[in-house]
Design a protein around this motif. Structure first.
Motif, PDB file in Angstrom:
ATOM      1  N   ILE A  63      27.311  29.404  77.304  1.00  0.00           N
ATOM      2  CA  ILE A  63      28.178  27.923  77.455  1.00  0.00           C
ATOM      3  C   ILE A  63      29.082  28.102  78.023  1.00  0.00           C
ATOM      4  O   ILE A  63      29.925  28.602  77.476  1.00  0.00           O
ATOM      5  CB  ILE A  63      27.459  27.522  75.899  1.00  0.00           C
ATOM      6  N   LEU A  64      29.600  27.637  79.146  1.00  0.00           N
ATOM      7  CA  LEU A  64      30.727  27.025  79.766  1.00  0.00           C
ATOM      8  C   LEU A  64      31.609  26.039  79.312  1.00  0.00           C
ATOM      9  O   LEU A  64      30.654  24.740  79.225  1.00  0.00           O
ATOM     10  CB  LEU A  64      31.215  27.196  81.200  1.00  0.00           C
ATOM     11  N   CYS A  65      32.451  25.548  78.857  1.00  0.00           N
ATOM     12  CA  CYS A  65      33.070  24.053  78.853  1.00  0.00           C
ATOM     13  C   CYS A  65      34.230  24.229  80.039  1.00  0.00           C
ATOM     14  O   CYS A  65      35.562  24.650  79.606  1.00  0.00           O
ATOM     15  CB  CYS A  65      34.307  24.391  77.310  1.00  0.00           C
ATOM     16  N   CYS A  66      33.973  23.285  80.394  1.00  0.00           N
ATOM     17  CA  CYS A  66      35.212  22.042  80.698  1.00  0.00           C
ATOM     18  C   CYS A  66      35.963  20.951  81.308  1.00  0.00           C
ATOM     19  O   CYS A  66      34.395  20.150  80.303  1.00  0.00           O
ATOM     20  CB  CYS A  66      34.155  22.913  82.378  1.00  0.00           C
ATOM     21  N   SER A  67      36.298  20.296  81.345  1.00  0.00           N
ATOM     22  CA  SER A  67      37.300  19.153  82.057  1.00  0.00           C
ATOM     23  C   SER A  67      37.079  19.333  83.927  1.00  0.00           C
ATOM     24  O   SER A  67      37.961  20.046  84.195  1.00  0.00           O
ATOM     25  CB  SER A  67      38.216  19.018  81.514  1.00  0.00           C
ATOM     26  N   ALA A  68      36.718  18.103  84.543  1.00  0.00           N
ATOM     27  CA  ALA A  68      36.634  17.968  85.775  1.00  0.00           C
ATOM     28  C   ALA A  68      38.430  17.137  86.403  1.00  0.00           C
ATOM     29  O   ALA A  68      38.383  16.643  86.687  1.00  0.00           O
ATOM     30  CB  ALA A  68      36.007  17.945  86.822  1.00  0.00           C
ATOM     31  N   GLU A  69      38.882  16.643  85.291  1.00  0.00           N
ATOM     32  CA  GLU A  69      39.686  15.579  85.069  1.00  0.00           C
ATOM     33  C   GLU A  69      41.059  15.853  84.475  1.00  0.00           C
ATOM     34  O   GLU A  69      41.738  15.397  85.254  1.00  0.00           O
ATOM     35  CB  GLU A  69      39.277  14.554  84.240  1.00  0.00           C
TER      36      GLU A  69
END
Length: 343
Positions: free
Chosen positions: A288-294
């Protein structure tokens, strides 16, 4: 020695006796968060120390180090992506020897924004960012070469050779899939399933889940289907900045620690929900990978979006293009490989 894995009293004693001015001491001496899942890692809550590799949960792979993340960043920034093809039906996909990965998720989950961040571009052709669900209507293959050049186009003006025919070895293809759920169409889902189940070039599927709203029934259905079919996949929690940053300013260490704890608990609930839905009595093995594109959560206002380099590394790993521990491109050796000649 990992201080954060020691009991709280022992940690306080060590820090006060050996490192009284250590920046972690204030947090360790006042508050301790213990994850409910033994597999989840305890984190320092300082925004400047916050690392996506620590928040991510790895069960099938090892977290990348700093050199490997730099290599991944360079690979995707070395040259702009190439739109190789757009297919509305599975039968329209061209034959290819290039490894592929697919990104899919519910409509308006932030997939186009993540792909733009993945490619290091504000907006690429056919990966439009829109508030209207279902903007992506075809399966679009974007080629990433890592700096390699496409082959020369034919000299004859009358002949227009397709870009995918000139794509170099050593590159990979990222396939942008149409969104499912609200705003999508049933026939898109059928063609997407054909691709996921039958495309031999597919190495891994990345399923986006909105971290703010959690799993929906359509998410559970597609993830359970991938699990039962044995299709390699990873879960990507998008928009984690909506959980970790609830204002315009970076939160303090204690508040960040609490928000990180909530995010980890969400990852544990996602696993429990999928295990229960599968009903086979086994624990699922999926990262499970966590990210934010903003936003960037390094506290420096940097241009590197949170968790995107980790996703780039997972893409390279799935395609067998990862670097070694020092960040150098791996050399493939054919020693010991017997080549059988036709008789």
């Amino acid at each position: 020695m990992d201080l954060l894995r020691l009991p709280a009293p022992l940690r306080r004693a060590l820090l006060t006796q050996k490192w009284p001015n250590h920046p972690l001491y204030r947090y360790l001496a006042t508050e301790t968060y213990t994850p409910s899942n033994d597999n989840l890692q305890q984190l320092p809550p300082s925004p400047r120390l916050l690392s996506p590799s620590q928040i991510n949960t790895y069960t099938t792979s090892q977290p990348p180090n700093t050199s490997q993340l730099k290599y991944s960043h360079f690979f995707f920034h070395a040259s702009p992506p190439h739109l190789l093809y757009s297919a509305s039906h599975f039968r329209h996909f061209p034959p290819s020897s290039i490894p592929e990965v697919a990104f899919l998720g519910r409509s308006n989950v932030g997939k186009s924004s993540l792909l733009n961040a993945l490619f290091g571009r504000s907006n690429i052709k056919d990966a439009h960012v829109s508030k209207r669900p279902g903007r992506t209507r075809t399966m679009n293959g974007f080629g990433v070469t890592g700096g390699l050049l496409l082959g020369a186009a034919p000299a004859e003006l009358q002949v227009k050779d397709a870009a995918w025919k000139r794509f170099p070895r050593g590159g990979l293809v990222v396939v942008d899939m149409p969104g499912y759920g609200s705003g999508s169409r049933e026939d898109w889902g059928k063609e997407a399933l054909k691709y996921l189940e039958q495309r031999k070039q597919l190495r891994r599927t990345f399923v986006l889940v909105d971290a703010e709203h959690g799993l929906k029934m359509s998410d559970v259905a597609i993830l359970t289907h991938l699990r039962r079919k044995g299709i390699g996949h990873q879960i990507v929690l998008s928009k984690v900045d909506k959980l970790l940053l609830r204002g315009t300013k970076l939160p303090g260490p204690l508040r960040m620690g609490r928000e990180v704890g909530k995010l980890q608990e969400m990852c544990a609930r996602v696993r429990e929900t999928l295990d229960a839905e599968a009903g086979d009595g086994r624990q699922g093995v999926v990262d499970i990978l966590c990210c934010s594109a903003e936003k960037s959560l390094d506290g420096k206002g940097g241009h590197r979006k949170f968790g995107v380099d980790e996703i780039r590394w997972s893409v390279l790993s799935a395609c067998g293009m990862e670097s070694d521990e020092t960040g150098q491109r791996k050399r493939r050796s054919l020693d010991g490989v017997d080549v059988l000649e036709e008789t």
